[in-house]
Scaffold this active site. Structure first.
Site, PDB file in Angstrom:
ATOM      1  N   ILE A 167       0.839  -1.206   0.000  1.00  0.00           N
ATOM      2  CA  ILE A 167       0.000   0.000   0.000  1.00  0.00           C
ATOM      3  C   ILE A 167       0.872   1.253   0.000  1.00  0.00           C
ATOM      4  O   ILE A 167       0.530   2.276   0.575  1.00  0.00           O
ATOM      5  CB  ILE A 167      -1.001  -0.021   1.177  1.00  0.00           C
ATOM      6  N   GLY A 168       1.996   1.121  -0.668  1.00  0.00           N
ATOM      7  CA  GLY A 168       2.945   2.230  -0.723  1.00  0.00           C
ATOM      8  C   GLY A 168       4.048   2.057   0.301  1.00  0.00           C
ATOM      9  O   GLY A 168       4.907   2.920   0.475  1.00  0.00           O
ATOM     10  N   THR A 169       4.029   0.909   0.975  1.00  0.00           N
ATOM     11  CA  THR A 169       4.917   0.687   2.106  1.00  0.00           C
ATOM     12  C   THR A 169       6.254   0.082   1.714  1.00  0.00           C
ATOM     13  O   THR A 169       7.229   0.225   2.439  1.00  0.00           O
ATOM     14  CB  THR A 169       4.216  -0.281   3.073  1.00  0.00           C
ATOM     15  N   ILE A 185      15.951  -3.723  11.013  1.00  0.00           N
ATOM     16  CA  ILE A 185      15.293  -2.917   9.975  1.00  0.00           C
ATOM     17  C   ILE A 185      15.578  -3.536   8.612  1.00  0.00           C
ATOM     18  O   ILE A 185      16.729  -3.709   8.222  1.00  0.00           O
ATOM     19  CB  ILE A 185      15.774  -1.452  10.051  1.00  0.00           C
ATOM     20  N   LYS A 208      15.732   2.523   3.597  1.00  0.00           N
ATOM     21  CA  LYS A 208      15.062   3.610   2.892  1.00  0.00           C
ATOM     22  C   LYS A 208      13.548   3.568   3.085  1.00  0.00           C
ATOM     23  O   LYS A 208      12.933   4.559   3.493  1.00  0.00           O
ATOM     24  CB  LYS A 208      15.401   3.514   1.410  1.00  0.00           C
ATOM     25  N   THR A 209      12.947   2.408   2.807  1.00  0.00           N
ATOM     26  CA  THR A 209      11.485   2.335   2.947  1.00  0.00           C
ATOM     27  C   THR A 209      11.089   2.450   4.421  1.00  0.00           C
ATOM     28  O   THR A 209      10.030   2.979   4.742  1.00  0.00           O
ATOM     29  CB  THR A 209      10.927   1.032   2.331  1.00  0.00           C
ATOM     30  N   GLY A 261       7.071  -4.622  13.282  1.00  0.00           N
ATOM     31  CA  GLY A 261       6.323  -3.770  12.347  1.00  0.00           C
ATOM     32  C   GLY A 261       6.644  -2.298  12.556  1.00  0.00           C
ATOM     33  O   GLY A 261       6.866  -1.852  13.678  1.00  0.00           O
ATOM     34  N   GLU A 294       3.129   1.748  11.753  1.00  0.00           N
ATOM     35  CA  GLU A 294       2.247   2.569  12.585  1.00  0.00           C
ATOM     36  C   GLU A 294       2.947   3.295  13.723  1.00  0.00           C
ATOM     37  O   GLU A 294       2.467   4.309  14.211  1.00  0.00           O
ATOM     38  CB  GLU A 294       1.098   1.695  13.103  1.00  0.00           C
TER      39      GLU A 294
END
Ligand SMILES: Cc1cc2nc3c(=O)[nH]c(=O)nc-3n(C[C@H](O)[C@H](O)[C@H](O)COP(=O)(O)OP(=O)(O)OC[C@H]3O[C@@H](n4cnc5c(N)ncnc54)[C@H](O)[C@@H]3O)c2cc1C
Ligand code: SF4
Lengths: 329, 700
Positions: B465-467, B590, B594-595, B663, B666
């Protein structure tokens, strides 16, 4: 969106007589306001006459040394114009504080003056609104009215005029030149927009089919010491909560002359004549600025959600005049 | 990064998203853009009352309009096989549960015709007075059975009330957060096509299988008869997680025009009515501490909203159960059921509003105790999870606070409010902690295929979703395979691929990534066992399910973070500007520098937005949000976002999943609004407990 006809014309009187016969016809300039309102069903003209080629798109000097701005000059061109930036900086600042670069490239001087209120109920055809549908009631008076008027409102409408540019032009004694079915008029900008009274559906005194061709600015020298301050909820791309345009002529610490107009407070750009009067001939001081602001705001009548605008307008008047008195020295 | 990655070194590298070029060129196909033969366009009819029923629909003028194919209403709508979910079971009667609910649609050969014809449909109603007044003092608040994600509604450890009464330092305050709408850039969009008894949906969704499993029973189909395709999604922020009625309407419309694709995208206005939103919350927080500043009581009593037609109970106070060490902790949730549209997920449901209140209260109590807010938090760091008693698999909060304080230049800060100014600007700084659980979702499977040319394909019906899913799953697979990143091709976003959970709860990489790792391991075993360690000419593939985490139940698993914010407030106008934010996260390994940075930063900006701008204003007389466009519903512009200093600490957590990742979608939004509010207090001495902090609340 209702189907409509689109026409383009290069002949002023022909256009005016065409539109005079079309009670549901309207002018189209940059389209950044009217097309949105058509999509929302708020305005539903059956004919649009594109006036971008009909009115001048340049800025020229007038005989008295003032400036004439063609109605088709875009907001971005006008903001960048050297004469405006040096002699009427409040206008340039006001334009640059409005909308976004893309919108300013499309929007025109004439269209900007006649843009309609951003009242959320006006823009929502599922709610009552006297301005959109006379007699249906005003949803804002007891609703979401944080952005609404504190001065000059009526029991029929409490909307504000959204233009930044018009506030600066109001402070700087502009005239609006029109061409209508009855010929040419030169209207002091203060008289162009109306207070809502019992006819909130009428934003201005213009007749149907009356075309704005230009805005004229007087050659007043001290307008080069003018300023526009806009308060908004984010740093860019938002309408004013309150704005102040002012110009001041100061000599030896005394205010020789001053112009003040407020945005975001009324159904029209609000020329603060009472404050101006109180200040002429008085020494420059924060106390005097504050007293003048308070005189102007004495008649303010807040709604349930906008009482904050009174101290806000006061503070911004004081701050803008203080800045001008420092810079104008 | 375009250079070839050495085998085994893809994870962690700042690799640019693989579909980035397509997106920049406009060549990535979003739901509405799939080119299909002779599509028709749907424009909905929405109720203009909040409570009552439709008594008459006259569509004759619309039907007479050239180009109109059909008008759908409750009178001719297909009957659904299941009507349990009243949000989704639209057009089954004339009943109306909220303003803006779908009551029909016009289908025409152009969008413009459909929209115009929709305006010609005449609808009559039998209207009841709507009840949309959200207040904490309503006498009809009720206790939901459980909260979103299955959390307990009320909890109590020790005696929070008693401890509060007898404490040396205490703070009791009510914080409110407004209704907020997700507003992803891409609107919800569907192209629906029926072919006999099979439904194909080109859909903008956070989970193709979530959509499939929700839609199939509505239409009485086996799940396999619903094919959902969603390669690229322009954001969702939770609003494309649980399917909303828009996709049902598109599918119903398509039933009336078999074999013709029906296109339906929500307008921005509609996104404020039918696509979910964050409930407003009213949170009564009480904190108590002893003379030294050690917490003795934490409680949060939450009132929030749901819709009468369907319950959604946000888990607002769950983070208060585990965040700080206190022998006495109590939380409750009560709901007001109103004639409003159905609330749903919005980035960090629960944590975002809950931590706002808790972290402002922590700031207030630190000041009351005369302690530095950073030290006060560190003093109250728990040994084990206060809620479950389990050890944390890793808990990097203290390190984030210390590291953040260092990077931000917190130390030496003058504790007194209004002690710094710059011209007319009052300058202040604030801190807040952040937390987000490590979730994993069940039901995942992945297939990995090895080709004899040394290239690999990985298939899983995951969502991007753009993630960065397209990229990050490829990195995980490449390293597990021990091959260069470029040799792995991902396939996601389609129900013809192996079953996957959706993008929600920041669980994607944990769930999909663990599954991909497992599938690679199976493939390797298979190559070893069946092919003597060589990839056969015809290639070989293996499919595996997500393994159960052997450590779940042994540890409390969370990511943590700390935000530091500088706020400037114009003394004359109450305008707030945030020139810089420093945030440090402890989120395990991680996967892509970048993302990940983009995810953290996006969350931080969204928290800034919640702090200063976002508020959906519901007019209780009508029952709808009246500032329903992006001119009136503000989010930050570029000019509102200053310097963003984003970093993370090294954290080795072997328990969360095989990648050691947590995650990150959020956690950035959690706590950032509180840090802004605390900074505004420090700048001005004015404590604003109602978000958003707009100039009217600061002007005097
Ligand atoms: C998202 C957004 C944000 C914005 N933010 C701001 C802001 O911060 N500050 C601000 O001041 N404005 C703002 N605007 C409004 C913008 O300035 C106006 O839309 C624009 O100036 C209108 O000019 P136009 O040429 O596009 O007018 P149009 O939309 O073409 O016309 C507007 C009206 O004027 C009439 N008209 C146009 N030309 C003439 C003429 N020559 N004679 C007679 N009638 C005429 C039209 O019939 C119509 O009724 C914003 C707009 C948008 C969409
Ligand atoms: S304030 Fe004016 S424009 Fe707004 S609802 Fe009332 S009448 Fe309409």
């Amino acid at each position: 969106m209702k189907p409509y006809r689109y026409e383009r014309s290069e002949d002023v009187s022909g256009t005016i007589s065409t539109i005079a016969e079309e009670p549901e016809g309207a002018f189209l300039a940059g389209g950044t306001n009217i097309v949105d309102l058509m999509k929302l069903g708020v305005m539903s003209p059956d004919m649009l006459v594109d006036v971008r080629r009909l009115t001048p798109d340049d800025v020229e000097e007038t005989e008295d040394g003032g400036v004439r701005i063609g109605a088709a000059v875009t907001n971005s061109d006008l903001a960048a114009e050297r004469t405006i930036r040096s002699r009427y900086p409040a206008i340039s600042e006001a334009l640059l504080s409005g909308a976004s670069a893309q919108l300013r490239n499309m929007a025109t001087t004439g269209g900007n003056l006649l843009q309609r209120t951003r009242c959320v109920y006006f823009q929502d055809t599922t709610t009552p609104c006297n301005k959109r549908e006379p007699g249906s009631g005003c949803s804002a008076i007891e609703g979401h009215n944080k952005n609404h008027a504190i001065l000059g409102a009526s029991e029929h409408c409490v909307a504000t005029h959204p233009s930044d540019m018009a506030v600066a032009m109001t402070a700087l004694d502009a005239f609006v030149v029109t061409h209508g079915p009855d010929g040419e008029r030169r209207i002091p900008i203060e008289e162009l927009h109306r207070l809502p009274g019992s006819e909130p559906e009428r934003d201005t005194i213009l007749e149907h089919g009356e075309l704005i061709t230009a805005v004229e600015l007087p050659p007043t020298a001290f307008f080069s010491n003018s300023k526009y301050r806009k308060v908004r909820e984010r740093a860019s791309y938002a309408f004013a909560l309150v704005s102040v345009a002012a110009a001041m002529d100061v000599e030896d610490g005394v205010i020789r002359d001053v112009r003040i107009a407020l945005g975001g407070v009324a159904h029209k750009p609000w020329r603060a004549t009472k404050a101006e009067e109180a200040l002429r001939g008085e020494p420059v001081s924060e106390a005097n600025f504050r007293a003048a602001a308070e005189i102007e705001l004495e008649d303010a009548e807040p709604l349930s959600g906008n009482a904050y605008k009174i101290p806000l307008a006061r503070n911004v008047i004081v701050r803008t005049l203080s800045d001008l008195s420092e810079e104008g020295r | 990064m375009t250079a070839t990655q050495a085998p085994g070194k893809a994870v962690g590298a700042p690799i640019s998203r693989v579909e980035g070029g397509l997106k920049v060129r406009g060549a990535a196909t979003y739901a509405y853009e799939h080119r299909l033969h002779e599509p028709v366009y749907l424009y909905p009819l929405q109720s203009t009352i909040a409570n009552g029923r439709v008594t008459k629909i006259d569509a004759s003028r619309a039907e007479a309009e050239p180009g109109v194919v059909v008008v759908l209403t409750h009178e001719n709508a297909p009957k659904l096989a299941s009507t349990d979910d009243k949000e989704l079971a639209i057009l089954q009667s004339g009943d109306i549960g909220f303003r803006g609910q779908f009551i029909g649609a016009v289908i025409a050969d152009t969008f413009e015709t459909a929209r115009y014809a929709a305006s010609l449909v005449e609808i009559e109603y039998d209207e009841n007075e709507p009840d949309a007044d959200f207040r904490a003092d309503r006498d009809d608040l009720y206790t939901p059975e459980q909260l979103n994600a299955g959390f307990e509604t009320d909890t109590s450890v020790g005696d929070a009330d008693g401890a509060f009464d007898s404490a040396a330092h205490k703070l009791a305050a009510t914080y409110t957060t407004p209704r907020e709408h997700n507003n992803p850039m891409e609107p919800h969009a569907t192209i629906a096509v029926w072919d006999e008894d099979e439904l194909t949906l080109y859909e903008s969704t956070q989970g193709v299988f979530w959509t499939q499993k929700t839609l199939a029973p509505l239409f009485g189909l086996d799940a396999g008869k619903v094919h959902v395709i969603s390669p690229h999604v322009g954001g969702g922020f939770g609003s494309k997680g649980l399917p909303h009625a828009n996709v049902v309407l598109a599918a119903m419309g398509a039933m009336l025009v078999p074999e013709r694709p029906v296109k339906f995208a929500l307008t921005r206005h509609m996104m404020f009515t039918v696509a979910g939103y964050r409930t407003p919350t009213i949170q009564r927080v009480r904190l108590a501490a002893d003379e030294n500043g050690k917490l003795s009581a934490v409680s949060n009593d939450v009132v929030e909203q749901t819709s009468k037609i369907k319950e959604f109970a946000e888990q607002t106070a769950t983070s208060a159960r585990m965040m700080y060490d206190s022998p006495n902790i109590k939380t409750t949730h009560r709901l007001a059921a109103l004639d409003v549209s159905v609330p749903s997920w919005l980035r960090a449901p629960g944590e975002a509003p809950g931590i706002f209140a808790l972290e402002c209260a922590m700031d207030e109590l630190a000041i009351e105790c005369g302690l530095d807010p950073v030290e006060f938090r560190i003093m109250n760091e728990p040994e084990n999870d206060p809620e479950s008693g389990l050890p944390f698999s890793s808990r990097g909060l203290v390190e984030c606070l210390r590291e953040g304080a260092e990077r931000f230049g917190w130390n030496g800060r003058h504790p007194t409010p209004r002690s710094e100014r710059d011209g007319r600007w009052l300058v202040g700084s604030g801190v807040a902690s952040s937390v987000y659980p490590v979730y994993s979702m069940g039901g995942n499977a992945a297939t990995v295929r090895a080709n004899s040319d040394g290239k690999y394909e990985v298939e899983i019906g995951a969502a991007d979703i753009g993630t960065g899913t397209w990229t990050v799953l490829g990195q995980i697979a490449a390293d597990e395979l021990g091959v260069p990143f470029e040799d792995v091709e991902m396939k996601i976003g389609d129900t013809t691929l192996p079953n996957a959970s959706g993008a929600g709860g920041s669980s994607g990489i944990t769930s999909w990534g663990s599954t991909v790792v497992e599938a690679v391991r199976s493939l390797r075993e298979k190559i070893e066992a069946d092919h003597g360690g060589n990839i056969p000419e015809e290639g070989v593939e293996a499919t595996a399910k997500m393994p159960k985490n052997p450590h779940s139940g042994d540890f409390a698993m969370y990511a943590f973070g700390a935000h530091f914010v500088e706020a400037r407030v114009d003394e004359d106008t109450g305008e707030v500007r945030v020139p810089r934010m420093t945030s440090v996260f402890a989120a395990g390994n991680i996967m892509n520098a970048k993302t990940a940075r983009s995810q953290f930063m996006g969350g931080m900006v969204m928290g800034l937005s919640a702090a200063l701008h976002e508020e959906s204003v519901l007019d209780t007389r009508f029952g709808h949000v009246v500032n329903h466009d992006l001119a009136e519903y503000h989010i930050p512009t570029n000019a509102d976002v200053g310097e963003m200093d984003v970093s993370w600490i090294e954290e080795d957590d072997p328990y969360v999943n095989p990648m050691g990742s947590k995650g990150i979608g959020e956690i950035g939004i959690v706590g950032s609004a509180a840090a802004v509010a605390n900074a505004v207090y420090h700048a001005t001495g004015v404590r604003v407990r109602e978000l958003p902090i707009t100039p009217d609340k600061l002007i005097s």
